[in-house]
Design an enzyme around this catalytic site. Structure first.
Site, mmCIF file in Angstrom:
data_model
loop_
_atom_site.group_PDB
_atom_site.id
_atom_site.type_symbol
_atom_site.label_atom_id
_atom_site.label_comp_id
_atom_site.label_asym_id
_atom_site.label_seq_id
_atom_site.Cartn_x
_atom_site.Cartn_y
_atom_site.Cartn_z
ATOM 1 C CB THR A 113 -0.918 -0.006 1.242
ATOM 2 O OG1 THR A 113 -1.672 -1.218 1.229
ATOM 3 C CG2 THR A 113 -1.854 1.170 1.252
ATOM 4 C CD GLU A 122 5.301 14.283 10.165
ATOM 5 O OE1 GLU A 122 6.120 15.116 10.559
ATOM 6 O OE2 GLU A 122 4.315 13.918 10.854
ATOM 7 C CD GLU A 143 -0.196 -1.595 10.053
ATOM 8 O OE1 GLU A 143 0.946 -1.959 9.759
ATOM 9 O OE2 GLU A 143 -0.641 -0.475 9.733
ATOM 10 C CE LYS A 190 -0.014 4.401 13.373
ATOM 11 N NZ LYS A 190 -1.394 4.193 12.915
HETATM 12 N N1 HSE Z 1 -3.178 0.284 10.098
HETATM 13 C C1 HSE Z 1 -2.890 1.658 10.385
HETATM 14 C C2 HSE Z 1 -4.186 2.340 10.789
HETATM 15 C C3 HSE Z 1 -2.276 2.289 9.180
HETATM 16 O O1 HSE Z 1 -5.253 1.766 10.603
HETATM 17 O O2 HSE Z 1 -4.145 3.440 11.310
HETATM 18 C C4 HSE Z 1 -1.584 3.568 9.442
HETATM 19 O O3 HSE Z 1 -0.570 3.446 10.381
#
Ligand code: HSE
Length: 396
Positions: free
Chosen positions: A11, A123, A184, A199
């Site tokens: 992706t 970023e 993911e 994150k």
């Molecule tokens: N799988 C992650 C989400 C993608 O749904 O936020 C972006 O980090």
């Protein structure tokens, strides 16, 4: 002509190739030269518009002196870590959206980049297309950052929104999110809170300047969340959202965790829906600042990656403002962090009041749902020990 390579054509990798192609005039105007993808590293060759750029040998990228920036879009840690190290060691800038690698090895890779006088920029690893790491480390550099919190996973926010709005089942909503390219490769990381956890670690690392290791951070997703509690919250003018939080503790320590929370419906995060993410940063000079946008999907994520590519090419020497020490001492168990708590118990309001004193009742009947006053999770756990607890969530 400036040449770059992309590692991985899923992706994110495909999105990066498309943005470079589709936005070529804007990019060239800003860089002063055209930007071109020269090579794409894949495991298996496949037909498509980038077939002529494909290689399955990393040495073709590593040994090509014309390739100045490598976009790592492989994901995971193993190959991504090895190739990132080798690309940096070969004097190439590396840009990534790989939050797992940044959360686990970012500090070390930044140090290597510094040593080689190149950039390691990420970023896109938090908030997809939302600019958040640059604002946090640059625009808010004059602040002491006291807290960062927000909706950090698009897939789970999409699922929660669809379940509430359209009555879709968890499985249906997850399938839709996968089809749209939000999830993911293994969506367990999304629904179990691990993606948001990585994150919040990166945000905490940069906000507080110390390593916050994913292994220390409790991560709870939405798989145990009951639709009943989501509905009770809605009816009582609250919303349930999966939040990541990183907080500077009064004694100078720091904590971080991911868990579903109740938010008052007037809270700025309460109406962040679908795949949108939002991050609130609390600076001691700015107060709360909120960043909002699409947190997942090929093009928003690629937008952040390509902007990092452009920054890496323009910056010389590398950005110095990312202070991130490997010293992980000072992490505090988030159970010590006070907040309000939501409980649904089999019992009456009197039972609830006997355990917690003053409470805000959200629903009454054979079951009682209520919010406590602010207390640590440790204390809430002790106080509810005599109750028949059906659900317990944190509240903001
Ligand atoms: N799988 C992650 C989400 C993608 O749904 O936020 C972006 O980090």
């Amino acid at each position: 002509m400036i040449e770059i390579a992309i590692m991985g054509l899923g992706t994110v990798g495909t999105g990066v190739a498309r943005v470079v192609e589709e936005n070529a005039p804007q990019i060239e105007r800003k860089l002063g030269e055209p930007l071109r993808v020269k090579a794409v590293l894949v495991r298996h060759f496949k037909e498509g518009p980038y077939r002529h750029l494909m290689t399955d040998d990393f040495k073709d990228i590593e040994g090509d002196g014309d390739i100045r920036v490598v976009v790592e879009a492989i994901g995971g840690v193993d190959a991504a870590y090895r190739y990132t190290k080798r690309a940096l060691a070969a004097g190439k800038h590396v840009v990534t959206a790989n939050k797992q690698l940044v959360a686990e090895r970012g500090c070390e890779l930044l140090a290597l980049a510094r040593q080689k006088n190149v950039n390691y920029l990420f970023e896109a690893s938090v908030g997809g297309g939302i600019p958040i790491l640059h604002p946090l480390t640059q625009c808010m550099a004059a602040n002491r950052i006291d807290e960062v919190y927000g909706i950090l996973n698009g897939t789970t926010n999409y699922i929660l929104t669809r379940m509430v709005r359209t009555g879709a089942s968890f499985e249906e909503a997850l399938r839709e999110a996968q089809e749209k390219g939000y999830a993911e490769a293994d969506p367990t990381a999304d629904v179990e809170g691990v993606d948001a956890g990585r994150k919040i670690c990166i945000l905490a690392d940069l906000a507080f300047g110390h390593q916050v290791s994913p292994g220390e951070v409790p991560m709870e997703g939405i798989t145990k969340l009951s639709l009943r509690d989501v509905e009770i919250a809605q009816q009582a003018a609250y919303r349930v959202k999966l939040l990541g939080r990183a907080v500077r503790m009064p004694d100078g320590g720091r904590t971080a965790y991911v868990a579903p929370h109740l938010l008052p419906s007037g809270h700025p995060l309460a109406n962040v829906e679908d795949v949108f993410n939002a991050v609130v940063v609390k600076g001691n000079a700015t107060g709360e600042v909120m960043f909002y946008g699409k947190g997942a999907g090929a093009m928003p994520t690629a937008s952040a990656c390509v902007a990092d590519v452009m920054e890496a090419l323009q910056e010389s020497p590398q950005r110095e403002e990312i202070g991130w020490s490997p010293d992980a001492a000072g992490f505090v168990d988030p159970r010590e962090l006070p907040s309000r708590h939501y409980f649904r118990v089999r019992g009456t309001l009197e039972d609830a009041a006997a355990a917690f004193g003053r409470v805000e009742v959200l629903s009454e009947g054979a079951e009682t749902a209520f919010l406590t006053e602010s207390m640590t999770a440790r204390e809430a756990g002790l106080r509810c020990s005599g109750l028949d607890v059906l659900a317990h969530l944190r509240a903001l």
